[in-house]
Design a protein around this motif. Structure first.
Motif, PDB file in Angstrom:
ATOM      1  N   ARG A  24      -1.198   7.957 145.970  1.00 46.50           N
ATOM      2  CA  ARG A  24      -1.393   9.069 146.956  1.00 46.50           C
ATOM      3  C   ARG A  24      -0.650   8.887 148.143  1.00 46.50           C
ATOM      4  NH1 ARG A  24      -6.928  10.989 147.563  1.00 46.50           N
ATOM      5  NH2 ARG A  24      -6.911   9.875 149.254  1.00 46.50           N
ATOM      6  N   GLY A  25      -1.429   7.661 148.834  1.00 45.26           N
ATOM      7  CA  GLY A  25      -0.735   7.212 150.188  1.00 45.26           C
ATOM      8  C   GLY A  25       0.856   7.052 150.053  1.00 45.26           C
ATOM      9  N   LEU A  26       1.433   6.720 148.877  1.00 48.73           N
ATOM     10  CA  LEU A  26       2.555   6.206 148.733  1.00 48.73           C
ATOM     11  C   LEU A  26       3.403   7.403 148.661  1.00 48.73           C
ATOM     12  CD1 LEU A  26       5.292   4.189 148.584  1.00 48.73           C
ATOM     13  CD2 LEU A  26       4.685   4.107 146.092  1.00 48.73           C
ATOM     14  N   LEU A  27       3.017   8.553 148.055  1.00 46.44           N
ATOM     15  CA  LEU A  27       3.519   9.810 148.004  1.00 46.44           C
ATOM     16  C   LEU A  27       3.757  10.499 149.261  1.00 46.44           C
ATOM     17  CD1 LEU A  27       2.524  10.925 144.301  1.00 46.44           C
ATOM     18  CD2 LEU A  27       4.983  10.266 145.174  1.00 46.44           C
ATOM     19  N   THR A  28       2.642  10.310 150.146  1.00 45.35           N
ATOM     20  CA  THR A  28       2.512  11.009 151.501  1.00 45.35           C
ATOM     21  C   THR A  28       3.666  10.260 152.365  1.00 45.35           C
ATOM     22  OG1 THR A  28       0.200  11.232 151.002  1.00 45.35           O
ATOM     23  CG2 THR A  28       1.050  11.143 153.441  1.00 45.35           C
ATOM     24  N   PHE A  29       3.654   8.765 152.149  1.00 47.67           N
ATOM     25  CA  PHE A  29       4.901   8.311 152.993  1.00 47.67           C
ATOM     26  C   PHE A  29       6.314   8.784 152.484  1.00 47.67           C
ATOM     27  CE2 PHE A  29       7.575   4.291 152.829  1.00 47.67           C
ATOM     28  CZ  PHE A  29       8.036   4.305 154.197  1.00 47.67           C
ATOM     29  N   TYR A  30       6.238   8.930 151.355  1.00 49.97           N
ATOM     30  CA  TYR A  30       7.705   9.478 150.800  1.00 49.97           C
ATOM     31  C   TYR A  30       7.845  10.874 151.333  1.00 49.97           C
ATOM     32  CZ  TYR A  30       8.401   5.576 147.611  1.00 49.97           C
ATOM     33  OH  TYR A  30       8.543   4.427 147.162  1.00 49.97           O
ATOM     34  N   ASP A  31       6.887  11.671 151.439  1.00 53.20           N
ATOM     35  CA  ASP A  31       6.868  13.162 152.089  1.00 53.20           C
ATOM     36  C   ASP A  31       7.300  13.025 153.474  1.00 53.20           C
ATOM     37  OD1 ASP A  31       6.399  15.829 151.679  1.00 53.20           O
ATOM     38  OD2 ASP A  31       4.890  15.800 153.000  1.00 53.20           O
ATOM     39  N   TYR A  32       7.013  12.272 154.108  1.00 53.05           N
ATOM     40  CA  TYR A  32       7.144  12.213 155.525  1.00 53.05           C
ATOM     41  C   TYR A  32       8.479  11.369 155.553  1.00 53.05           C
ATOM     42  CZ  TYR A  32       2.822  13.572 157.675  1.00 53.05           C
ATOM     43  OH  TYR A  32       1.859  14.576 158.199  1.00 53.05           O
ATOM     44  N   ALA A  33       8.968  10.649 154.757  1.00 49.95           N
ATOM     45  CA  ALA A  33      10.281   9.810 154.811  1.00 49.95           C
ATOM     46  C   ALA A  33      11.187  10.914 154.586  1.00 49.95           C
ATOM     47  CB  ALA A  33      10.498   8.748 154.002  1.00 49.95           C
ATOM     48  N   TYR A  34      11.190  11.853 153.870  1.00 55.03           N
ATOM     49  CA  TYR A  34      12.024  13.056 153.528  1.00 55.03           C
ATOM     50  C   TYR A  34      12.214  14.040 154.635  1.00 55.03           C
ATOM     51  CZ  TYR A  34      13.941  17.456 151.252  1.00 55.03           C
ATOM     52  OH  TYR A  34      14.513  18.408 150.928  1.00 55.03           O
ATOM     53  N   LYS A  35      10.851  14.322 155.273  1.00 55.50           N
ATOM     54  CA  LYS A  35      11.140  15.080 156.441  1.00 55.50           C
ATOM     55  C   LYS A  35      11.444  14.593 157.436  1.00 55.50           C
ATOM     56  CE  LYS A  35       6.361  17.094 155.447  1.00 55.50           C
ATOM     57  NZ  LYS A  35       5.028  17.196 155.695  1.00 55.50           N
ATOM     58  N   THR A  36      11.780  13.408 157.546  1.00 60.13           N
ATOM     59  CA  THR A  36      12.308  12.713 158.741  1.00 60.13           C
ATOM     60  C   THR A  36      13.786  12.407 158.638  1.00 60.13           C
ATOM     61  OG1 THR A  36      10.114  11.561 159.082  1.00 60.13           O
ATOM     62  CG2 THR A  36      12.210  10.719 160.379  1.00 60.13           C
ATOM     63  N   GLY A  37      14.236  12.684 157.280  1.00 62.07           N
ATOM     64  CA  GLY A  37      15.728  12.445 156.818  1.00 62.07           C
ATOM     65  C   GLY A  37      15.996  11.202 156.456  1.00 62.07           C
ATOM     66  N   LEU A  38      14.986  10.256 155.990  1.00 60.96           N
ATOM     67  CA  LEU A  38      15.123   8.750 155.737  1.00 60.96           C
ATOM     68  C   LEU A  38      15.496   8.733 154.217  1.00 60.96           C
ATOM     69  CD1 LEU A  38      12.142   7.139 157.777  1.00 60.96           C
ATOM     70  CD2 LEU A  38      14.582   7.474 158.329  1.00 60.96           C
ATOM     71  N   THR A  39      15.234   9.885 153.353  1.00 65.18           N
ATOM     72  CA  THR A  39      15.455   9.768 151.924  1.00 65.18           C
ATOM     73  C   THR A  39      16.389  11.000 151.920  1.00 65.18           C
ATOM     74  OG1 THR A  39      13.354  10.643 151.306  1.00 65.18           O
ATOM     75  CG2 THR A  39      13.605   8.282 151.368  1.00 65.18           C
ATOM     76  N   GLU A  40      16.850  11.314 150.714  1.00 60.08           N
ATOM     77  CA  GLU A  40      17.657  12.335 150.227  1.00 60.08           C
ATOM     78  C   GLU A  40      16.704  13.354 149.443  1.00 60.08           C
ATOM     79  OE1 GLU A  40      21.370  11.481 148.675  1.00 60.08           O
ATOM     80  OE2 GLU A  40      22.181  10.464 150.254  1.00 60.08           O
ATOM     81  N   GLU A  41      15.875  13.017 149.083  1.00 63.98           N
ATOM     82  CA  GLU A  41      14.932  13.855 148.136  1.00 63.98           C
ATOM     83  C   GLU A  41      13.468  13.351 148.037  1.00 63.98           C
ATOM     84  OE1 GLU A  41      16.321  13.728 144.080  1.00 63.98           O
ATOM     85  OE2 GLU A  41      16.760  11.615 144.094  1.00 63.98           O
ATOM     86  N   ARG A  42      12.821  14.169 147.691  1.00 60.53           N
ATOM     87  CA  ARG A  42      11.401  13.677 147.372  1.00 60.53           C
ATOM     88  C   ARG A  42      11.146  13.306 145.963  1.00 60.53           C
ATOM     89  NH1 ARG A  42      10.250  18.644 150.345  1.00 60.53           N
ATOM     90  NH2 ARG A  42       8.527  18.115 152.187  1.00 60.53           N
ATOM     91  N   VAL A  43      10.645  12.312 145.677  1.00 56.58           N
ATOM     92  CA  VAL A  43      10.524  11.528 144.523  1.00 56.58           C
ATOM     93  C   VAL A  43       9.185  11.440 143.520  1.00 56.58           C
ATOM     94  CG1 VAL A  43      12.592   9.902 145.242  1.00 56.58           C
ATOM     95  CG2 VAL A  43      10.075   9.241 145.523  1.00 56.58           C
ATOM     96  N   ARG A  44       9.257  11.288 142.458  1.00 55.57           N
ATOM     97  CA  ARG A  44       8.072  11.031 141.752  1.00 55.57           C
ATOM     98  C   ARG A  44       8.245   9.544 141.409  1.00 55.57           C
ATOM     99  NH1 ARG A  44       8.299  15.153 136.588  1.00 55.57           N
ATOM    100  NH2 ARG A  44      10.498  14.555 136.875  1.00 55.57           N
ATOM    101  N   LEU A  45       6.719   9.007 141.157  1.00 57.68           N
ATOM    102  CA  LEU A  45       6.762   7.687 140.585  1.00 57.68           C
ATOM    103  C   LEU A  45       6.885   7.604 139.062  1.00 57.68           C
ATOM    104  CD1 LEU A  45       3.453   6.871 142.800  1.00 57.68           C
ATOM    105  CD2 LEU A  45       5.972   6.711 143.495  1.00 57.68           C
ATOM    106  N   ALA A  46       8.006   6.697 138.850  1.00 55.48           N
ATOM    107  CA  ALA A  46       7.948   6.234 137.241  1.00 55.48           C
ATOM    108  C   ALA A  46       7.460   4.865 137.316  1.00 55.48           C
ATOM    109  CB  ALA A  46       9.548   6.494 136.992  1.00 55.48           C
ATOM    110  N   ILE A  47       6.492   4.765 136.448  1.00 52.94           N
ATOM    111  CA  ILE A  47       5.729   3.562 136.167  1.00 52.94           C
ATOM    112  C   ILE A  47       5.993   3.019 134.827  1.00 52.94           C
ATOM    113  CG2 ILE A  47       3.217   2.557 136.355  1.00 52.94           C
ATOM    114  CD1 ILE A  47       2.575   4.555 138.354  1.00 52.94           C
ATOM    115  N   TRP A  48       6.198   1.661 134.674  1.00 51.97           N
ATOM    116  CA  TRP A  48       6.393   1.089 133.295  1.00 51.97           C
ATOM    117  C   TRP A  48       5.258   1.104 132.467  1.00 51.97           C
ATOM    118  CZ3 TRP A  48       9.827  -0.070 129.983  1.00 51.97           C
ATOM    119  CH2 TRP A  48       9.588  -0.884 128.935  1.00 51.97           C
ATOM    120  N   GLY A  49       5.323   1.770 131.403  1.00 51.31           N
ATOM    121  CA  GLY A  49       4.466   2.013 130.324  1.00 51.31           C
ATOM    122  C   GLY A  49       3.660   2.968 130.611  1.00 51.31           C
TER     123      GLY A  49
END
Length: 274
Positions: free
Chosen positions: A245-270
């Motif tokens: 949840r903390g990581l997804l919050t970081f990603y949400d702010y990264a997207y809002k700040t223009g540091l990533t091009e899209e919001r992402v989901r976590l793909a976890i092996w297994g």
């Protein structure tokens, strides 16, 4: 990553306590990020911001991260003035950092509400502060610089970015996740399972043998034992629902700040293969 915060994970490999059918490659975060994205590493700790920029290229190793729940102890902004007075001024970023640099940009924009000029340089506090009004340091360089500032009473404002993130969001901060290249994992699932299991066994041993890890850390760095012990207590290696949840919050702010091009989901092996 060739920093103390990875030692509890790789201690078991270096001591031969866990057999891993792989070559170990050391380097700062930015180097390992590049090696993975160029297809030259199969599995690595990856700066968490780079996962968000390349979610189609890799899968997250379950149950493992480099994180903090508040202060992280080795990611510091050192400033000549209070952070709210940095508006319009220059801040140096180290050329070794990816996630910490992104986190600092998020905090400036959404938490401190100041607009600064960034310049990326070699990681040297004295040289960085000769060029700018503040400097970001990570890893072992940050540990040594913080100890020097603390011992000399240098007139600098020191901000731990893990602590600032916690105050801002109330969330844990995930600075890196272990990932495996998606193409490798899907083509060689048994080998991937073996590497993932080895990492998880190594994590268990490193946490169990804290004193031996601490002895090695002090030997390698020459830093005071109590100082290193306090630091290693801050670093977390979990990746349960709260850290995700903390990581997804970081990603949400990264997207809002223009540091990533899209919001992402976590793909976890297994667990989740998107």
């Amino acid at each position: 990553m060739d920093y103390l915060n990875c030692l509890p994970i790789y201690y078991a490999f270096e001591r031969g306590l866990v057999d891993v059918p792989a070559e170990l490659v050391k380097g700062p975060p930015t180097r390992l990020n590049g090696l993975l994205l160029r297809g030259e590493l199969e599995i690595t700790p990856l700066s968490s911001i780079e996962y968000a920029r390349h979610p189609d290229r890799c899968l997250i190793v379950p149950g493992l991260s480099i994180s903090s729940d508040g202060p992280v102890g080795s990611i510091f902004l050192m400033s000549k003035v209070p952070l709210t007075e940095l508006d319009g001024k220059k801040v140096c970023l180290p050329d070794t950092s990816a996630s910490a640099a992104a986190l600092l940009k998020i905090l400036f924009h959404h938490y401190y509400h100041v607009d600064v000029q960034f310049e990326t340089t070699a990681s040297d506090l004295e040289q960085m502060l000769a060029r700018a009004d503040a400097a970001l340091l990570i890893g072992d360089e940050a540990l040594a610089a913080y100890l020097h500032v603390r011992n000399t009473g240098a007139p600098l404002v020191v901000v731990d970015l893990g602590e600032a993130w916690k105050k801002f969001t109330g969330e844990r901060m995930v600075f890196a996740v272990w990932v495996v290249r998606r193409d490798y994992a899907l083509e060689r699932p048994q080998e991937t399972d073996g590497l993932v299991a080895a990492l998880q066994r190594a994590r268990e041993i490193g946490i169990r043998e804290r004193e031996a890890v601490l002895d090695l850390a002090v030997h390698r760095t020459g830093l005071p034992r109590d100082f290193v012990a306090d630091y290693l207590k801050l670093v977390r290696y979990d990746f349960d629902a709260e850290y995700q949840r903390g990581l997804l919050t970081f990603y949400d702010y990264a997207y809002k700040t223009g540091l990533t091009e899209e919001r992402v989901r976590l793909a976890i092996w297994g667990e989740h293969l998107a």
